[in-house]
Design a protein around this motif. Structure first.
Motif, PDB file in Angstrom:
ATOM      1  N   ARG A  35       1.545  -4.262   0.930  1.00 41.84           N
ATOM      2  CA  ARG A  35       2.324  -4.594   0.100  1.00 41.84           C
ATOM      3  C   ARG A  35       2.075  -5.855  -0.900  1.00 41.84           C
ATOM      4  O   ARG A  35       1.650  -7.225  -0.191  1.00 41.84           O
ATOM      5  CB  ARG A  35       3.731  -5.030   0.779  1.00 41.84           C
ATOM      6  N   LEU A  36       1.758  -5.431  -2.241  1.00 43.97           N
ATOM      7  CA  LEU A  36       1.144  -6.611  -3.065  1.00 43.97           C
ATOM      8  C   LEU A  36       2.109  -7.451  -3.561  1.00 43.97           C
ATOM      9  O   LEU A  36       3.403  -7.066  -3.187  1.00 43.97           O
ATOM     10  CB  LEU A  36       0.696  -5.730  -4.115  1.00 43.97           C
ATOM     11  N   ASP A  37       1.893  -8.797  -3.824  1.00 40.72           N
ATOM     12  CA  ASP A  37       2.610  -9.669  -4.227  1.00 40.72           C
ATOM     13  C   ASP A  37       3.563  -9.234  -5.491  1.00 40.72           C
ATOM     14  O   ASP A  37       4.743  -9.727  -5.604  1.00 40.72           O
ATOM     15  CB  ASP A  37       2.035 -10.947  -4.595  1.00 40.72           C
ATOM     16  N   ALA A  38       3.136  -8.382  -6.113  1.00 40.78           N
ATOM     17  CA  ALA A  38       3.776  -7.580  -7.286  1.00 40.78           C
ATOM     18  C   ALA A  38       4.872  -6.631  -7.020  1.00 40.78           C
ATOM     19  O   ALA A  38       5.706  -6.261  -7.811  1.00 40.78           O
ATOM     20  CB  ALA A  38       2.767  -7.037  -8.410  1.00 40.78           C
ATOM     21  N   GLY A  39       4.865  -6.437  -5.738  1.00 46.54           N
ATOM     22  CA  GLY A  39       6.102  -5.604  -5.195  1.00 46.54           C
ATOM     23  C   GLY A  39       5.403  -4.087  -4.887  1.00 46.54           C
ATOM     24  O   GLY A  39       6.013  -3.447  -4.143  1.00 46.54           O
ATOM     25  N   ARG A  40       4.434  -3.681  -5.494  1.00 50.31           N
ATOM     26  CA  ARG A  40       3.823  -2.338  -4.973  1.00 50.31           C
ATOM     27  C   ARG A  40       3.329  -2.240  -3.451  1.00 50.31           C
ATOM     28  O   ARG A  40       2.746  -3.271  -3.017  1.00 50.31           O
ATOM     29  CB  ARG A  40       2.630  -1.918  -5.991  1.00 50.31           C
ATOM     30  N   MET A  41       3.364  -0.856  -3.058  1.00 48.75           N
ATOM     31  CA  MET A  41       2.658  -0.863  -1.839  1.00 48.75           C
ATOM     32  C   MET A  41       1.761   0.072  -2.176  1.00 48.75           C
ATOM     33  O   MET A  41       1.719   1.151  -2.848  1.00 48.75           O
ATOM     34  CB  MET A  41       3.774   0.027  -1.053  1.00 48.75           C
ATOM     35  N   ILE A  42       0.391  -0.130  -1.429  1.00 47.29           N
ATOM     36  CA  ILE A  42      -0.641   0.739  -1.696  1.00 47.29           C
ATOM     37  C   ILE A  42      -1.553   1.134  -0.394  1.00 47.29           C
ATOM     38  O   ILE A  42      -1.082   0.077   0.604  1.00 47.29           O
ATOM     39  CB  ILE A  42      -1.854   0.005  -2.661  1.00 47.29           C
ATOM     40  N   ALA A  43      -2.075   2.057  -0.244  1.00 55.53           N
ATOM     41  CA  ALA A  43      -3.023   2.194   0.949  1.00 55.53           C
ATOM     42  C   ALA A  43      -4.503   1.988   0.498  1.00 55.53           C
ATOM     43  O   ALA A  43      -4.872   2.739  -0.468  1.00 55.53           O
ATOM     44  CB  ALA A  43      -2.553   3.426   1.642  1.00 55.53           C
TER      45      ALA A  43
END
Length: 156
Positions: A119-127
């Motif tokens: 979970r990036l600080d910008a709110g996006r979730m990535i794998a």
């Protein structure tokens, strides 16, 4: 020592050495980069590890294992019997050798990896899926996500 046993022993030695040599190339460690990453700007985003899952990378199937195994199997089969029986042994040896050679190549090119959900600080979730180089990641770890537009990786 009979010729057949010598040939089979040679095949076993060649296959064992091939597997050992192919498995000698380790992935890059946490403080190492590929040359192509040098002198290239990378964006850095901060985040938190949400999940960690082990995965396996399968290397390319080049066919070298299959062809080499078939050749060695055919060679080993050529020392068995005579006439039609020898032809059958050569064909059987080539087929069995090809199957074994493919399995050896497949296992020799396999390496461990890790899938990190972040979970990036910008709110996006990535794998991000990357080589497992021994850098331990746990849910809750504060991490950096480095990307140059082609490669993305996670580091502490």
């Amino acid at each position: 020592m009979p010729v057949v046993i010598r040939k089979i022993s040679l095949v076993a030695v060649v296959l064992a050495l091939s597997a050992a040599v192919a498995g000698c190339a380790p992935p890059l460690g946490p403080n190492h980069y590929y040359r192509s990453e040098a002198l290239r700007a990378q964006s850095v985003e901060m985040g938190v590890v949400e999940g960690v899952r082990p995965v396996q990378f399968q290397g390319p199937d080049t066919g070298v294992g299959t062809v080499g195994g078939a050749a060695l199997g055919g060679l080993a089969g050529s020392g068995v019997g005579g006439g039609a029986g020898q032809a059958a042994a050569i064909i059987g040896g080539a087929i069995l050798g090809g199957i074994i050679g493919n399995a050896v190549e497949r296992d020799a090119t396999r390496r461990p990896g890790v899938e990190l959900t972040v979970r990036l600080d910008a709110g996006r979730m990535i794998a991000v899926v990357q080589d497992d180089v021994g850098e331990p990641f746990r849910p809750g770890d504060r991490i950096r996500v480095l990307s140059d537009g082609y490669r993305t990786r996670v580091a502490h």
